[in-house]
Design an enzyme around this catalytic site. Structure first.
Site, PDB file in Angstrom:
ATOM      1  N   ASP A   1       0.749  -1.210   0.069  1.00 42.18           N
ATOM      2  CA  ASP A   1      -0.034   0.056  -0.259  1.00 42.18           C
ATOM      3  C   ASP A   1       0.799   1.324  -0.084  1.00 42.18           C
ATOM      4  OD1 ASP A   1       0.416   1.100   2.732  1.00 42.18           O
ATOM      5  OD2 ASP A   1      -1.276  -0.071   3.554  1.00 42.18           O
TER       6      ASP A   1
ATOM      7  N   ILE B   1       2.090   3.576   1.574  1.00 45.43           N
ATOM      8  CA  ILE B   1       3.226   4.010   2.858  1.00 45.43           C
ATOM      9  C   ILE B   1       3.904   2.950   3.098  1.00 45.43           C
ATOM     10  CG2 ILE B   1       1.724   6.116   3.545  1.00 45.43           C
ATOM     11  CD1 ILE B   1       1.291   3.997   6.150  1.00 45.43           C
ATOM     12  N   LYS B   2       3.914   1.700   2.583  1.00 43.22           N
ATOM     13  CA  LYS B   2       4.769   0.668   3.079  1.00 43.22           C
ATOM     14  C   LYS B   2       6.084   0.685   2.497  1.00 43.22           C
ATOM     15  CE  LYS B   2       1.899  -1.880   5.358  1.00 43.22           C
ATOM     16  NZ  LYS B   2       0.668  -1.124   5.422  1.00 43.22           N
ATOM     17  N   ASN B   3       6.940  -0.098   2.947  1.00 43.43           N
ATOM     18  CA  ASN B   3       8.400   0.020   2.583  1.00 43.43           C
ATOM     19  C   ASN B   3       8.650  -0.037   1.112  1.00 43.43           C
ATOM     20  OD1 ASN B   3       8.768  -0.396   5.395  1.00 43.43           O
ATOM     21  ND2 ASN B   3       9.890  -2.241   5.389  1.00 43.43           N
TER      22      ASN B   3
END
Ligand SMILES: Cc1ncc(COP(=O)(O)O)c(C=O)c1O
Length: 365
Positions: free
Chosen positions: A176, A178-180
């Site tokens: 998604d 904002i993930k790594n």
């Protein structure tokens, strides 16, 4: 305002998406196959991409034949998505306590909640940390359970020098915003279990049998059969194009997340009223940076930081406190819920931002 989290997108992603738009094949096709291949090369195992991490978890469960009447052990202190993925599969999430030092599942507590219906355990790699995975796998083996790792936070983390995703039963990532790494939205299922791979490959395309192979060639199946309930959960070429570019940048994202978290650790160690999670940033690629604020002062600190223009979060409201999933009280989790505070962490932050945030924390406390 210093943001809690954010997507880090550059001209490379913009141009990759533009190319897909110009080609005119926006749905699932060549780019998805290419992204899956890159991930598969990275983890040395088959990978199937879907449209969210939640879908990845749900399909992993269905792919193992877990459904109505089955129970899945999971920590209550996780994102609602872990619980919703389990209930969407038809199974029941069984809320467990967490270990206080790193907020991963408490196996002693999970042991007490085993029943004849327990079919799986879903360890959540909280903030990127898988906790004691060896213990989780021996618990699962002893009790004949599948392990579906909720590794939404853990892309890039290592466990005993092995990449999360490169070993174990089934591992699910989220991509998604904002993930790594991100593919806009997105998720992946990784396993050596070929029967699970074959099943989820169809499940994500409404269970149309072997449709993926046609889609990879930008075609589709016209004459097909369906043997079970499927879902419209496939990844699109637009998403995959973003993911491919993000993978190229991952090393620098990873380094930045580790450096910033190590700085937080350095500045906040020994500050009275605060406890840090036990996490080794040489191994872990952190997705969020969570502290515990003691003596009932979490909300005071949260408001104080917001007044200084610093956004914070609380990961998470325990799921057993939600009406839909309500169960007996979990005293430790409820206590922790009043202590946890998430500080800003994303690759666009600077080291001076971390110094500023820590200075404000000390002043407010
Ligand atoms: C612990 C955890 N599990 C599952 C998910 C679900 O991922 P997605 O948002 O891609 O559906 C998330 C996403 O935020 C998460 O944090």
């Amino acid at each position: 305002m210093i943001r809690l989290s954010k997507s880090v997108i550059g001209k490379e992603e913009v141009s990759a998406v533009t190319n897909v738009l110009k080609k005119g094949f926006l749905g699932m096709g060549e780019e998805v196959q290419q992204f899956e291949q890159l991930l598969s090369d990275r983890f040395c195992r088959p990978v199937i991409c879907v449209n969210t991490g939640t879908a990845a978890l749900q399909l992993a469960l269905q792919g193992c034949g877990i459904g109505v009447g089955d129970e899945v052990l999971v920590q209550s202190l996780t994102y609602l998505a872990s619980f919703q993925a389990i209930s969407a599969s038809g199974a029941s999430p069984i809320a467990c306590e967490v270990n206080t030092e790193n907020l991963t599942i408490d196996l002693g507590d999970a042991q007490k909640r085993l029943t004849k219906q327990t079919k799986a355990i879903m360890p959540v790699h909280y903030s990127g940390n898988p906790g004691d995975l060896d213990a989780i796998y021996s618990f699962a083996k002893k009790n004949n359970l599948r392990v579906i790792e909720d590794a939404a936070h853990a892309f890039g983390s290592l466990y005993k020098n092995k990449q999360i995703g490169s070993f174990g039963d089934i591992c699910c990532f989220s991509f998604d915003g904002i993930k790594n790494i991100t593919s806009g939205e997105g998720g992946a299922i990784i396993t050596n279990d070929q029967s699970v791979i074959d099943r989820v490959k169809d499940l994500r395309l409404l269970s149309v049998s072997k449709d993926s192979d046609n889609r990879y060639k930008n075609q589709r199946s016209w004459d097909f059969d369906v043997v079970e309930q499927g879902w419209r959960y496939h990844m699109s070429n637009i998403m995959a194009a973003i993911g491919i570019e993000q993978l190229k940048k991952f090393n620098s994202f990873q380094e930045k997340r580790k450096v910033l978290s190590s700085l937080y650790k350095q500045f906040l160690s020994g500050v009275s009223g605060i406890e840090l999670l036990h996490i080794d940033y040489t191994e872990i690629t952190p997705h969020i940076f969570v502290i515990k604020v003691k003596s009932g002062r979490r909300d005071l600190l949260k408001i104080g930081l917001e007044n200084c223009g610093i956004q914070t979060g609380m990961h998470y409201k325990p799921n057993h406190l939600l009406k839909y999933y309500s169960s007996n009280s979990l005293p430790l989790t409820e206590k922790l819920y009043n202590e946890i505070l998430t500080l800003p962490l994303h690759p666009d932050l600077m080291e001076s931002d971390i110094a500023f945030i820590c200075e404000k924390i000390k002043n407010i406390l």
